[in-house]
Design a protein around this motif. Structure first.
Motif, PDB file in Angstrom:
ATOM      1  N   LYS A  95     -14.858   0.471  -8.113  1.00  0.00           N
ATOM      2  CA  LYS A  95     -16.325  -0.357  -8.090  1.00  0.00           C
ATOM      3  C   LYS A  95     -16.606  -0.104  -6.855  1.00  0.00           C
ATOM      4  CE  LYS A  95     -18.239  -1.496 -12.051  1.00  0.00           C
ATOM      5  NZ  LYS A  95     -19.015  -2.241 -12.836  1.00  0.00           N
ATOM      6  N   PHE A  96     -16.659  -0.530  -5.765  1.00  0.00           N
ATOM      7  CA  PHE A  96     -16.957  -1.104  -4.531  1.00  0.00           C
ATOM      8  C   PHE A  96     -16.500  -0.223  -3.234  1.00  0.00           C
ATOM      9  CE2 PHE A  96     -15.629  -4.179  -1.030  1.00  0.00           C
ATOM     10  CZ  PHE A  96     -16.773  -4.487  -0.709  1.00  0.00           C
ATOM     11  N   GLN A  97     -17.403  -0.131  -3.136  1.00  0.00           N
ATOM     12  CA  GLN A  97     -17.190   1.128  -2.007  1.00  0.00           C
ATOM     13  C   GLN A  97     -16.368   0.795  -0.771  1.00  0.00           C
ATOM     14  OE1 GLN A  97     -17.277   4.497  -2.597  1.00  0.00           O
ATOM     15  NE2 GLN A  97     -17.390   3.195  -4.805  1.00  0.00           N
ATOM     16  N   GLY A  98     -17.211  -1.335  -0.246  1.00  0.00           N
ATOM     17  CA  GLY A  98     -16.247  -1.911   0.793  1.00  0.00           C
ATOM     18  C   GLY A  98     -14.703  -1.552   1.287  1.00  0.00           C
ATOM     19  N   LYS A  99     -14.587  -2.243   2.080  1.00  0.00           N
ATOM     20  CA  LYS A  99     -12.877  -2.967   2.431  1.00  0.00           C
ATOM     21  C   LYS A  99     -12.823  -4.241   1.789  1.00  0.00           C
ATOM     22  CE  LYS A  99     -10.198  -4.495   6.092  1.00  0.00           C
ATOM     23  NZ  LYS A  99     -10.010  -4.766   7.504  1.00  0.00           N
ATOM     24  N   ILE A 100     -11.477  -3.184   1.436  1.00  0.00           N
ATOM     25  CA  ILE A 100     -10.628  -4.345   0.126  1.00  0.00           C
ATOM     26  C   ILE A 100      -9.733  -4.928   1.236  1.00  0.00           C
ATOM     27  CG2 ILE A 100      -9.945  -4.743  -1.537  1.00  0.00           C
ATOM     28  CD1 ILE A 100     -10.935  -2.308  -3.067  1.00  0.00           C
ATOM     29  N   VAL A 101      -9.638  -6.400   0.300  1.00  0.00           N
ATOM     30  CA  VAL A 101      -8.289  -7.266   1.450  1.00  0.00           C
ATOM     31  C   VAL A 101      -8.120  -8.232   0.504  1.00  0.00           C
ATOM     32  CG1 VAL A 101      -8.095  -8.935   3.469  1.00  0.00           C
ATOM     33  CG2 VAL A 101      -9.828  -7.445   3.610  1.00  0.00           C
ATOM     34  N   VAL A 157       4.509  -2.301  -4.830  1.00  0.00           N
ATOM     35  CA  VAL A 157       4.241  -2.307  -4.018  1.00  0.00           C
ATOM     36  C   VAL A 157       3.170  -1.088  -3.749  1.00  0.00           C
ATOM     37  CG1 VAL A 157       5.800  -1.002  -2.834  1.00  0.00           C
ATOM     38  CG2 VAL A 157       4.599  -1.988  -1.321  1.00  0.00           C
ATOM     39  N   GLU A 158       4.103   0.035  -4.925  1.00  0.00           N
ATOM     40  CA  GLU A 158       2.233   1.112  -4.569  1.00  0.00           C
ATOM     41  C   GLU A 158       0.998   1.444  -5.158  1.00  0.00           C
ATOM     42  OE1 GLU A 158       2.423   4.027  -3.297  1.00  0.00           O
ATOM     43  OE2 GLU A 158       4.582   4.081  -2.575  1.00  0.00           O
ATOM     44  N   HIS A 159       1.484   0.437  -6.189  1.00  0.00           N
ATOM     45  CA  HIS A 159       0.002  -0.274  -6.741  1.00  0.00           C
ATOM     46  C   HIS A 159      -0.550  -0.687  -6.125  1.00  0.00           C
ATOM     47  CE1 HIS A 159      -1.261  -0.487 -11.490  1.00  0.00           C
ATOM     48  NE2 HIS A 159      -2.373  -0.166 -10.498  1.00  0.00           N
ATOM     49  N   ILE A 160      -0.089  -1.493  -5.256  1.00  0.00           N
ATOM     50  CA  ILE A 160      -0.848  -2.684  -4.343  1.00  0.00           C
ATOM     51  C   ILE A 160      -1.429  -1.498  -2.618  1.00  0.00           C
ATOM     52  CG2 ILE A 160      -0.978  -4.479  -2.593  1.00  0.00           C
ATOM     53  CD1 ILE A 160       1.179  -5.776  -4.506  1.00  0.00           C
ATOM     54  N   ILE A 161      -0.840  -1.304  -2.394  1.00  0.00           N
ATOM     55  CA  ILE A 161      -0.990  -0.397  -1.290  1.00  0.00           C
ATOM     56  C   ILE A 161      -2.033   0.721  -1.150  1.00  0.00           C
ATOM     57  CG2 ILE A 161       0.467  -1.045   0.122  1.00  0.00           C
ATOM     58  CD1 ILE A 161       2.173   1.580   0.619  1.00  0.00           C
ATOM     59  N   LYS A 162      -2.284   1.125  -2.660  1.00  0.00           N
ATOM     60  CA  LYS A 162      -3.425   2.206  -3.176  1.00  0.00           C
ATOM     61  C   LYS A 162      -4.372   1.881  -3.177  1.00  0.00           C
ATOM     62  CE  LYS A 162      -2.493   3.425  -7.812  1.00  0.00           C
ATOM     63  NZ  LYS A 162      -2.019   3.828  -8.646  1.00  0.00           N
ATOM     64  N   ASN A 163      -4.510   0.601  -3.576  1.00  0.00           N
ATOM     65  CA  ASN A 163      -5.825   0.067  -4.352  1.00  0.00           C
ATOM     66  C   ASN A 163      -6.625  -0.819  -3.093  1.00  0.00           C
ATOM     67  OD1 ASN A 163      -5.844   0.539  -7.052  1.00  0.00           O
ATOM     68  ND2 ASN A 163      -4.531   0.270  -7.911  1.00  0.00           N
ATOM     69  N   VAL A 164      -5.683  -1.694  -2.092  1.00  0.00           N
ATOM     70  CA  VAL A 164      -6.740  -2.214  -1.346  1.00  0.00           C
ATOM     71  C   VAL A 164      -6.569  -1.232   0.341  1.00  0.00           C
ATOM     72  CG1 VAL A 164      -5.688  -4.493  -2.516  1.00  0.00           C
ATOM     73  CG2 VAL A 164      -4.264  -3.383  -0.150  1.00  0.00           C
ATOM     74  N   ASP A 165      -7.272  -1.892   1.871  1.00  0.00           N
ATOM     75  CA  ASP A 165      -7.290  -1.545   2.384  1.00  0.00           C
ATOM     76  C   ASP A 165      -6.202  -2.280   3.717  1.00  0.00           C
ATOM     77  OD1 ASP A 165      -9.269   0.823   1.908  1.00  0.00           O
ATOM     78  OD2 ASP A 165     -10.491  -0.879   0.962  1.00  0.00           O
ATOM     79  N   PHE A 181       2.281   1.476   5.038  1.00  0.00           N
ATOM     80  CA  PHE A 181       1.365   0.849   5.010  1.00  0.00           C
ATOM     81  C   PHE A 181       1.905  -0.267   6.178  1.00  0.00           C
ATOM     82  CE2 PHE A 181      -1.736  -2.117   3.659  1.00  0.00           C
ATOM     83  CZ  PHE A 181      -2.551  -2.175   3.338  1.00  0.00           C
ATOM     84  N   LYS A 182       0.852  -0.354   7.349  1.00  0.00           N
ATOM     85  CA  LYS A 182       0.938  -1.002   8.138  1.00  0.00           C
ATOM     86  C   LYS A 182      -0.459  -1.805   8.742  1.00  0.00           C
ATOM     87  CE  LYS A 182       4.357   1.699  10.307  1.00  0.00           C
ATOM     88  NZ  LYS A 182       4.610   1.891  11.820  1.00  0.00           N
ATOM     89  N   LYS A 183      -1.438  -2.019   7.799  1.00  0.00           N
ATOM     90  CA  LYS A 183      -2.976  -2.151   8.171  1.00  0.00           C
ATOM     91  C   LYS A 183      -2.837  -4.119   6.782  1.00  0.00           C
ATOM     92  CE  LYS A 183      -6.009   1.765   7.842  1.00  0.00           C
ATOM     93  NZ  LYS A 183      -6.700   2.217   6.749  1.00  0.00           N
ATOM     94  N   ILE A 184      -1.767  -4.729   8.309  1.00  0.00           N
ATOM     95  CA  ILE A 184      -1.421  -6.007   8.373  1.00  0.00           C
ATOM     96  C   ILE A 184      -2.003  -7.082   9.041  1.00  0.00           C
ATOM     97  CG2 ILE A 184       1.106  -7.300   7.824  1.00  0.00           C
ATOM     98  CD1 ILE A 184       2.173  -4.569   6.746  1.00  0.00           C
TER      99      ILE A 184
END
Length: 387
Positions: A144-150, A163-171, A209-212
């Motif tokens: 539902k949220f179109q912005g960045k998710i941290v 890990v796969e579930h997490i990285i597909k749902n966060v930026d 995933f490297k946006k850390i």
């Protein structure tokens, strides 16, 4: 170069500042100033143009405050449960904490946050992965949220099965490390946490995933070791973040023992006027629904704006965004605070408003901060601004 011939003009929204001759400053403050006077005076014209770029002059050619009416980031603490027991935790998070927000409350608050439409939504805790139905909540946000998710996490509960579930749902993922090696991390977070976090980072890398970002609290053990932490972040291609030790929660007990130096040595001081803008740049929704203007004020009742469970939460936030300042924040601005208003470094004071509040309540502001930093910051100001 006499100080009394100049004033420092700061944009407290951006941190930008410049030195202006007092005579020019007084002219530009005059709302009846004829622009022809400016155009016919080359030096005044130059100052005028620089102040426009600084964001301190409006179209009417007067010194002005430039408003920004947007909440950029909302932090939502969905739980106060945590599998660790860090000695500095400002919310006193524990593993057996009873949830104060039901899942229905959490989902309702998320819908309200989406209505406010911040640029970024940060899911935090406690440890958010300790929240029951965390993955259902995360999917709801992503859908539902179109912005960045941290995701803000201690990093110890991310594993090959989730890990796969997490990285597909966060930026992006922000991991609190609070050290640069096993020894320094264990002082704050406990034995073995550092190695677990390193394995988590490596796992995220393996999945592309490297946006850390990695954060470290500044204590007496880490004040002089920031370069070590920055090298660690460089190794893992992560953004380094430094956080202050807050005298709240468990942090209150160890504040005197562990407090570090956020300002740094004199030659490391980076001047900038106060750029924090609590309630407008960010909001923090705590695990009980209470809404605070910034992370440094979380847990201090005087700074509670409203409760996100309330039906009028969105309306309350939208209304205060029309104002230039939150009433609960204004008394603690350096230029308003009775203890600070005559201070020579007030616009360059790096002290967090929440920390200032606590030190004022304890009667320790001068002893714990001002006397330690005023002279150093004033010297850096004079050298940079006056040569």
């Amino acid at each position: 170069m006499p100080f009394d011939k100049y004033v420092i003009v700061c944009n407290v929204r951006t941190g930008s500042y410049m030195r202006v001759p007092k005579s020019y400053y007084n002219l530009l403050k005059d709302s009846n100033l004829d622009e022809m006077v400016i155009c016919n005076h080359a030096d005044l014209q130059k100052v005028f143009n620089n102040l426009i770029q600084l964001g301190c002059i409006d179209k009417k050619s007067t010194i002005a405050e430039k408003d920004t009416k947007k909440v950029d980031m909302i932090y939502f603490s969905i739980t106060n449960k945590c599998n660790l027991k860090c000695i500095h935790c400002c919310t006193d998070a524990i593993s057996n904490y009873s949830e104060e927000l039901s899942e229905e409350d959490v989902l309702s608050i998320i819908d309200k946050i989406i209505t406010l439409n911040p640029k970024t939504l940060c899911i935090t805790g406690g440890e958010p992965l300790m929240r029951q139905n965390f993955f259902n909540i995360l999917e709801r946000i992503r859908g539902k949220f179109q912005g960045k998710i941290v995701l803000s996490t201690n990093g110890t509960l991310i594993n090959p099965s989730n890990v796969e579930h997490i990285i597909k749902n966060v930026d992006s993922i922000s991991i609190s490390l609070d050290g640069y090696d096993e020894e320094s991390c264990s002082v704050i977070r406990g034995s073995g946490v550092f190695s677990k976090c390193c394995k988590t980072i490596e796992l995220l890398h393996e999945h592309g995933f490297k946006k850390i970002s990695l954060s470290m609290i500044v204590t007496k053990h880490t004040t002089e070791k920031r370069e070590n932490f920055e090298r660690l972040c460089e190794k893992y291609e992560a953004e380094p973040l430094f956080r202050i030790l807050e005298p709240l929660g468990r942090g209150e007990e160890i504040y005197q023992e562990l407090k570090g130096d956020m300002v740094g040595k004199h030659d490391e001081i980076s001047l900038g006027c106060r750029v924090c803008f609590p309630g407008f740049k960010e909001l923090h929704i705590n695990y009980n629904g209470k809404v605070y203007p910034c992370g440094g004020t979380v847990g201090i009742d005087e700074f509670v704006i409203t409760n996100a469970k309330n039906e009028d939460f969105v309306q309350v936030i939208q209304e205060f965004l029309k104002e230039s300042e939150l009433p609960c924040i204004s008394p603690y601005r350096s230029w308003n605070c009775k203890s600070c208003k005559d201070c020579s470094i007030q616009l360059f004071c790096p002290l967090c408003i929440g920390e200032k509040y606590v030190l004022l309540q304890q009667g320790n502001l001068e002893e714990e901060f001002c006397s330690r930093y005023r002279e150093r910051i004033a010297k850096a100001m004079k050298e940079e601004l006056y040569g």
